[in-house]
Every structure is written in C-alpha cells, then in structure tokens.
Design a protein around this motif. Structure first.
Motif, PDB file in Angstrom:
ATOM      1  N   TYR A  15       0.932  -1.243   0.059  1.00  0.00           N
ATOM      2  CA  TYR A  15       0.105  -0.088  -0.047  1.00  0.00           C
ATOM      3  C   TYR A  15       0.895   1.110  -0.057  1.00  0.00           C
ATOM      4  CZ  TYR A  15      -3.383   3.632   1.307  1.00  0.00           C
ATOM      5  OH  TYR A  15      -4.392   4.728   1.354  1.00  0.00           O
ATOM      6  N   SER A  16       1.953   1.283   1.106  1.00  0.00           N
ATOM      7  CA  SER A  16       2.992   2.308   0.806  1.00  0.00           C
ATOM      8  C   SER A  16       3.396   2.858  -0.427  1.00  0.00           C
ATOM      9  CB  SER A  16       4.050   2.071   1.868  1.00  0.00           C
ATOM     10  OG  SER A  16       3.461   1.842   3.367  1.00  0.00           O
ATOM     11  N   GLN A  17       3.753   1.701  -1.346  1.00  0.00           N
ATOM     12  CA  GLN A  17       4.312   2.198  -2.646  1.00  0.00           C
ATOM     13  C   GLN A  17       3.311   2.428  -3.579  1.00  0.00           C
ATOM     14  OE1 GLN A  17       6.353  -1.783  -2.808  1.00  0.00           O
ATOM     15  NE2 GLN A  17       8.207  -0.841  -2.894  1.00  0.00           N
ATOM     16  N   HIS A  18       2.289   1.830  -3.473  1.00  0.00           N
ATOM     17  CA  HIS A  18       0.888   2.417  -4.084  1.00  0.00           C
ATOM     18  C   HIS A  18       0.774   3.852  -3.852  1.00  0.00           C
ATOM     19  CE1 HIS A  18      -2.774   2.374  -6.305  1.00  0.00           C
ATOM     20  NE2 HIS A  18      -3.195   2.804  -5.330  1.00  0.00           N
ATOM     21  N   ALA A  19       0.492   4.182  -2.569  1.00  0.00           N
ATOM     22  CA  ALA A  19       0.075   5.476  -2.347  1.00  0.00           C
ATOM     23  C   ALA A  19       1.226   6.803  -2.529  1.00  0.00           C
ATOM     24  CB  ALA A  19      -0.157   5.540  -0.678  1.00  0.00           C
ATOM     25  N   LEU A  20       2.430   6.280  -2.277  1.00  0.00           N
ATOM     26  CA  LEU A  20       3.446   7.094  -2.710  1.00  0.00           C
ATOM     27  C   LEU A  20       4.590   6.447  -3.614  1.00  0.00           C
ATOM     28  CD1 LEU A  20       4.391   7.892   1.163  1.00  0.00           C
ATOM     29  CD2 LEU A  20       2.832   9.230  -0.452  1.00  0.00           C
ATOM     30  N   PRO A  21       4.102   6.759  -4.783  1.00  0.00           N
ATOM     31  CA  PRO A  21       4.713   6.024  -5.815  1.00  0.00           C
ATOM     32  C   PRO A  21       6.489   6.574  -5.858  1.00  0.00           C
ATOM     33  CG  PRO A  21       2.817   7.201  -6.767  1.00  0.00           C
ATOM     34  CD  PRO A  21       2.992   7.597  -5.518  1.00  0.00           C
ATOM     35  N   GLY A  22       7.390   5.535  -6.051  1.00  0.00           N
ATOM     36  CA  GLY A  22       8.675   5.977  -6.044  1.00  0.00           C
ATOM     37  C   GLY A  22       9.320   5.393  -4.752  1.00  0.00           C
ATOM     38  N   THR A  23       8.557   5.007  -3.783  1.00  0.00           N
ATOM     39  CA  THR A  23       8.683   4.615  -2.336  1.00  0.00           C
ATOM     40  C   THR A  23       9.566   3.275  -2.381  1.00  0.00           C
ATOM     41  OG1 THR A  23       6.943   5.727  -1.288  1.00  0.00           O
ATOM     42  CG2 THR A  23       8.124   3.978   0.058  1.00  0.00           C
ATOM     43  N   GLY A  24      10.781   3.089  -1.974  1.00  0.00           N
ATOM     44  CA  GLY A  24      11.625   1.956  -1.928  1.00  0.00           C
ATOM     45  C   GLY A  24      10.806   0.999  -0.931  1.00  0.00           C
ATOM     46  N   GLU A  25      11.129  -0.333  -0.875  1.00  0.00           N
ATOM     47  CA  GLU A  25      10.569  -1.523  -0.229  1.00  0.00           C
ATOM     48  C   GLU A  25      10.985  -1.083   1.069  1.00  0.00           C
ATOM     49  OE1 GLU A  25      11.510  -5.085  -2.163  1.00  0.00           O
ATOM     50  OE2 GLU A  25      13.655  -4.881  -1.726  1.00  0.00           O
ATOM     51  N   LYS A  26      12.292  -0.667   1.500  1.00  0.00           N
ATOM     52  CA  LYS A  26      13.050  -0.956   2.595  1.00  0.00           C
ATOM     53  C   LYS A  26      12.254   0.396   3.380  1.00  0.00           C
ATOM     54  CE  LYS A  26      17.585  -2.768   1.977  1.00  0.00           C
ATOM     55  NZ  LYS A  26      17.539  -3.680   3.229  1.00  0.00           N
ATOM     56  N   THR A  27      11.965   1.652   2.693  1.00  0.00           N
ATOM     57  CA  THR A  27      11.300   2.690   3.318  1.00  0.00           C
ATOM     58  C   THR A  27       9.733   2.416   3.671  1.00  0.00           C
ATOM     59  OG1 THR A  27      12.640   4.294   2.139  1.00  0.00           O
ATOM     60  CG2 THR A  27      10.462   5.004   2.953  1.00  0.00           C
ATOM     61  N   ALA A  28       9.410   1.495   2.785  1.00  0.00           N
ATOM     62  CA  ALA A  28       8.008   0.938   3.225  1.00  0.00           C
ATOM     63  C   ALA A  28       7.964   0.152   4.497  1.00  0.00           C
ATOM     64  CB  ALA A  28       7.525   0.335   1.896  1.00  0.00           C
ATOM     65  N   ALA A  29       9.149  -0.691   4.375  1.00  0.00           N
ATOM     66  CA  ALA A  29       9.076  -1.531   5.714  1.00  0.00           C
ATOM     67  C   ALA A  29       9.133  -0.698   6.864  1.00  0.00           C
ATOM     68  CB  ALA A  29      10.182  -2.519   5.406  1.00  0.00           C
ATOM     69  N   ALA A  30       9.644   0.495   6.800  1.00  0.00           N
ATOM     70  CA  ALA A  30       9.936   1.418   8.011  1.00  0.00           C
ATOM     71  C   ALA A  30       8.603   1.975   8.276  1.00  0.00           C
ATOM     72  CB  ALA A  30      10.846   2.584   7.524  1.00  0.00           C
ATOM     73  N   TYR A  31       7.566   2.076   7.359  1.00  0.00           N
ATOM     74  CA  TYR A  31       6.107   2.633   7.782  1.00  0.00           C
ATOM     75  C   TYR A  31       5.805   1.319   8.307  1.00  0.00           C
ATOM     76  CZ  TYR A  31       7.129   6.398   4.584  1.00  0.00           C
ATOM     77  OH  TYR A  31       7.626   7.495   3.676  1.00  0.00           O
ATOM     78  N   LEU A  32       5.804   0.167   8.142  1.00  0.00           N
ATOM     79  CA  LEU A  32       5.243  -1.138   8.920  1.00  0.00           C
ATOM     80  C   LEU A  32       5.757  -0.943  10.165  1.00  0.00           C
ATOM     81  CD1 LEU A  32       3.707  -3.859   8.888  1.00  0.00           C
ATOM     82  CD2 LEU A  32       5.490  -4.613   7.794  1.00  0.00           C
ATOM     83  N   THR A  33       6.988  -0.774  10.559  1.00  0.00           N
ATOM     84  CA  THR A  33       7.708  -0.649  11.770  1.00  0.00           C
ATOM     85  C   THR A  33       6.782   0.362  12.544  1.00  0.00           C
ATOM     86  OG1 THR A  33       9.773  -1.354  11.169  1.00  0.00           O
ATOM     87  CG2 THR A  33       9.737  -0.602  13.179  1.00  0.00           C
ATOM     88  N   LEU A  34       6.553   1.607  12.089  1.00  0.00           N
ATOM     89  CA  LEU A  34       5.885   2.689  12.607  1.00  0.00           C
ATOM     90  C   LEU A  34       4.366   2.036  13.236  1.00  0.00           C
ATOM     91  CD1 LEU A  34       5.629   5.504  13.622  1.00  0.00           C
ATOM     92  CD2 LEU A  34       4.991   6.155  11.416  1.00  0.00           C
ATOM     93  N   SER A  35       3.883   1.342  12.125  1.00  0.00           N
ATOM     94  CA  SER A  35       2.540   0.673  12.430  1.00  0.00           C
ATOM     95  C   SER A  35       2.603   0.025  13.686  1.00  0.00           C
ATOM     96  CB  SER A  35       2.003   0.267  11.192  1.00  0.00           C
ATOM     97  OG  SER A  35       0.634  -0.279  11.369  1.00  0.00           O
ATOM     98  N   LEU A  36       3.527  -0.964  13.826  1.00  0.00           N
ATOM     99  CA  LEU A  36       3.725  -1.802  15.005  1.00  0.00           C
ATOM    100  C   LEU A  36       4.104  -1.096  16.149  1.00  0.00           C
ATOM    101  CD1 LEU A  36       5.668  -4.601  13.150  1.00  0.00           C
ATOM    102  CD2 LEU A  36       3.326  -4.686  13.767  1.00  0.00           C
ATOM    103  N   VAL A  37       4.728  -0.210  16.150  1.00  0.00           N
ATOM    104  CA  VAL A  37       4.949   0.899  17.248  1.00  0.00           C
ATOM    105  C   VAL A  37       3.769   1.430  17.971  1.00  0.00           C
ATOM    106  CG1 VAL A  37       6.220   2.851  18.229  1.00  0.00           C
ATOM    107  CG2 VAL A  37       7.612   1.354  16.970  1.00  0.00           C
ATOM    108  N   ALA A  38       2.976   1.901  16.943  1.00  0.00           N
ATOM    109  CA  ALA A  38       1.532   2.442  17.063  1.00  0.00           C
ATOM    110  C   ALA A  38       0.603   1.265  17.762  1.00  0.00           C
ATOM    111  CB  ALA A  38       0.759   2.963  16.041  1.00  0.00           C
ATOM    112  N   PHE A  39       0.736   0.231  17.429  1.00  0.00           N
ATOM    113  CA  PHE A  39      -0.058  -0.985  18.084  1.00  0.00           C
ATOM    114  C   PHE A  39       0.313  -1.113  19.445  1.00  0.00           C
ATOM    115  CE2 PHE A  39      -0.469  -5.413  19.233  1.00  0.00           C
ATOM    116  CZ  PHE A  39      -1.987  -5.841  18.400  1.00  0.00           C
ATOM    117  N   MET A  40       1.703  -1.139  19.516  1.00  0.00           N
ATOM    118  CA  MET A  40       2.267  -1.121  20.926  1.00  0.00           C
ATOM    119  C   MET A  40       1.726  -0.014  22.044  1.00  0.00           C
ATOM    120  SD  MET A  40       6.102  -2.011  22.406  1.00  0.00           S
ATOM    121  CE  MET A  40       6.852  -0.596  21.451  1.00  0.00           C
ATOM    122  N   ALA A  41       1.725   1.118  21.387  1.00  0.00           N
ATOM    123  CA  ALA A  41       1.420   2.367  22.210  1.00  0.00           C
ATOM    124  C   ALA A  41      -0.177   2.137  22.443  1.00  0.00           C
ATOM    125  CB  ALA A  41       1.805   3.543  21.531  1.00  0.00           C
TER     126      ALA A  41
END
Length: 448
Positions: free
Chosen positions: A283-309
């Motif tokens: 989804y990250s790469q679709h919403a923000l064209p040109g986003t690399g997979e490693k950057t997109a994985a960082a957004y997933l990490t942020l999502s998991l931090v939000a889950f913990m919070a």
C-alpha cells in the motif's frame, strides 16, 4: 525434573524457583512476535521472487494461520496430557524445524516449499500460545497473575518490531524493477534476479531456527515448579456443570449466541489485523509512488509501534471506560480510517492505515474476554474456539488480494473496514452480554 504439569493438590513452588521459568516464558511472546511479522516482509519479498499476484502473495498468511487452526486443539490436548513445559518444548522444536526448512525451500526455489515451512512454524507457535498464556497465570503468586500477563504481552509487539527490522535489513534487497525493466532483462538475467530474491530469506531463517532450537534445549533443561491451574471457573446461572465436561459441552456453547458472535468477531478482527499489516508495504508503494521497499518496511515498523502504544493506552483507558464501549469507539474509528485509506490516497491514506494499528490493539483480548462472559465451566472449551477463530488471518488477506487484483491495493482496504464494522457490532452486543461471576478480562488475554 518437573514437567510443568498441573497438580492441583500440591503446594506451589517458592518465589526463587519462579524467576527463571517466568523469564523463559516471557521470551516466548517475543519469539512468536518475530515470526508473525516477518511474514509481512515475506509477502513483499516473495511477490518479487516468484512474480506473484496479490492474492497469491496473500497465501503466505493463509499457510501460516492454517497451521494455527489445525494445531490449536491438538496443542491444548497435548498440554493437558503431558504438561505445559512439554508443550512449549515441542512448540519450540516445530518452530525451529520450520525455520530451518527455509534452507531447502530456497535451494529448490519453490514457493510451495516456503509455504510448507511457514505451516510448520505456525504449528509450533500454536503449541507455544496455547501453553504460554495460561502458564503465565499460574506460574507464581496468583495475586501477581495480571501483572505477569501484562509484562509478557509487552514483549510481543517488541518481537513484532524486531521481526520487521530483521526482514528490512537482511531479507529485502532494495532491488526493484518496473515491469518495463523486467521485460527488458534477458532470460538469464531475469532468472538470476528471481533466484537471488528467493535466496534472500535463507540465512535469516537459518539463524532464527538455530536460535529457537537452542532455546528449546534451555527450556528443557530448566526445572519448572510444580503448578496448580488455580480455581475452576465458577458455574453461572443456567450453565449445566455436568455437561461441560462431556460431548454436550459443544451443544452448550451453541446455546450462547453472544459467544458465537464473539467467535465470528474474532475471525474478522484477526483477518483485518493480518490483512492490513500484510499489505502495508504494498500500500505504501502504491500511495507514494517511488517509495522503496525498505522505506515502506519502515512504515510497517511505525505501525507496529503504534500498536504497542495503543495497547498501553487502551489498558489505561479501560480503567475509566467499559471495555466494550471503548472497543466500539475504536472499531468505528478504524472503519473511518480504512475508508480514508481506500479513497484518500497519498500521505493521508498512508497515515490513516498506520493509525489503524493504534486502535486495533485492544481488540483481540477484549473480544476474547467479552465472548467468555457467563460461560462458567464451558470457559476452557470456549477459549479453544476463540483461538481457532484466528483462521481469519488465512482468509481475509487472500480476499484483499483478490480485490486488489481486480481494482487496486487501496480499494482493498475496504475489506478490513468491513471487518472492523463486525467488531463494532459485537461491541454493541457486548453491552447486554451476561457478566460472569469473576473478571476474566486479563485471565484469558492473548497476544495478537
């Protein structure tokens, strides 16, 4: 050496004997968090390595959660027969063996072999989850059971974050070709690219498998105190105590409509959670064209931090707001966020999908507790049904993949929105559910 089996008429161990077993069990929550969220990276990786459509990449979660579904009941029976400790050792062994199976799967370059390895890993996790949650409630002073569970739960999202970070660093290569670039490659170059991407997970899972098997040896070697399961559930009005222990217990559960609604809600909740996380990189790469997979994985990490919070914030809010009401509000917010993700796009849509993790954090344990209200001696049987309901994690991602292939990955976020609506409906029903003789909210809490 004690096997950790329950012996109700023996005294519990003294406090010093609890410290090491508790530390070992807490570590399990971290370990299955790692395995669960490495899958989210694998979906993106296998899509490149095997040229998969979205629905095919979603089979990663299907294979994983089918392992949970088929092994949850055998795990409970095994733990009851041989004890918690034996079930944990077996679970770690299966987990480790499944991770090691990534080595031959990568050598074969076979997607089906990877799926088989994930099934074995999940089978081991079913044994770990079925044993570790109840064990934390009886391993030590009963007065501290709730605090021990909260401590253990805190390590689960930490493991989830660690899993994504490992996948981002050691599995995702960062090499991404457009369809036009792939078409321009020679057959030999394309084959080398696919082979390299298929091999990427081999070393990480080899190390993980060896570590898990080493941990199984440590658990096996440590003496566990003789345990008591604690008091049986108090029979509730209208529940036949004699029937709970035989085959009629199944029919007894069918008479509890609120419980059945809870099983359905749990199915859709787990499906929504797994679906959102599985496709967040995509989804990250679709919403923000040109986003690399490693950057997109960082957004997933942020999502998991939000889950913990959200887990900590939700627990604090439950001291002031009834659990079912809070979950209903959170579910309504998530329905809105999924619609924003589906039709908003860009940074707005991505922010909305990341935020869903904060509000979904309380749902699994809250559904679990509300569903078991008033079951009395049927509580343990009902708990196994709720564990098996996580099969939603196998079904919903595939459905999202189908919608994505027909429309777009953004529109596919409508599917978890529908799932959260089901959770909201259950929370409304929870306000009129029977209240048990004692608070099961934390007694049965799980870690998804």
């Amino acid at each position: 050496m004690s096997d950790g089996r329950a012996h109700p008429h023996q005294h519990q161990a003294t406090k010093p004997k609890w410290a090491i077993p508790i530390a070992l069990i807490v570590s399990l929550f971290f370990l299955w968090g790692v395995a669960n969220n490495l899958n989210d990276v694998l979906i993106a990786q296998f899509r490149k390595a095997f040229d998969l459509q979205d629905w095919q990449s979603g089979l990663v979660q299907s294979a994983f959660y089918l392992g949970y579904f088929f092994c949850a009941m055998p795990a409970a029976l095994f733990a009851r027969r041989y004890g918690y400790k034996a079930a944990i050792v077996l679970g770690l062994a299966l987990y480790g063996i499944g991770a090691l199976l990534f080595y031959p799967a990568a050598e074969l370059r076979a997607y089906s072999a990877f799926l088989g390895a994930l099934f074995v890993i999940a089978s081991g996790l079913a044994f770990l989850e079925t044993s570790a949650n109840p064990l934390m409630t009886v391993l030590g002073d009963p007065a501290g059971a709730e605090r021990r569970l909260n401590l253990a739960q805190a390590f689960n999202p930490l493991g989830s974050v660690a899993g994504v970070l490992v996948g981002r660093q050691f599995i995702l290569s960062g090499v991404e070709y457009t369809p036009e670039q792939l078409a321009a490659l020679s057959p030999e170059a394309l084959a080398r690219f696919r082979d390299t991407e298929a091999m990427a997970a081999q070393s990480s899972y080899l190390v993980l498998g060896l570590l898990v098997l080493l941990w199984a040896v440590v658990v096996f070697a440590v003496r566990f105190p003789t345990l008591s399961d604690g008091p049986e559930e108090r029979p509730e009005e209208g529940v036949d105590t004699a029937a709970a222990g035989d085959g009629s217990g199944f029919r007894g559960l069918l008479r509890h409509r609120h419980f059945l609604f809870g099983v359905v809600a749990q199915f859709f909740y787990v499906g929504a959670q797994v679906g959102v996380w599985s496709f967040l990189i995509r989804y990250s790469q679709h919403a923000l064209p040109g986003t690399g997979e490693k950057t997109a994985a960082a957004y997933l990490t942020l999502s998991l931090v939000a889950f913990m919070a959200g887990r900590f914030a939700g627990t604090a809010l439950m001291g002031r707001v009834p659990a079912e009401r809070l979950m209903g509000v959170f579910a309504a917010i998530n329905v809105t966020l999924c619609l924003v993700g589906a039709f908003g796009g860009g940074w707005l849509g991505l922010g909305a999908m990341i935020a869903t993790s904060f509000f979904m954090s309380i749902m699994f344990p809250t559904i679990f507790a509300l569903s078991l209200r008033g079951l009395g001696p049927l509580t343990k049987l009902g708990s196994s049904w709720l564990v098996m309901a996580i099969i939603g994690g196998a079904a919903i991602p595939v459905a999202m993949g189908r919608v994505s292939d027909m429309t777009s990955i953004a529109v596919a976020m409508v599917v978890p929105g529908v799932c959260f609506a089901v959770v909201g409906a259950f929370s409304l029903a929870g306000r009129t559910a029977p209240v048990g003789g004692r608070d099961e909210r934390l007694k049965v809490v799980a870690t998804h």
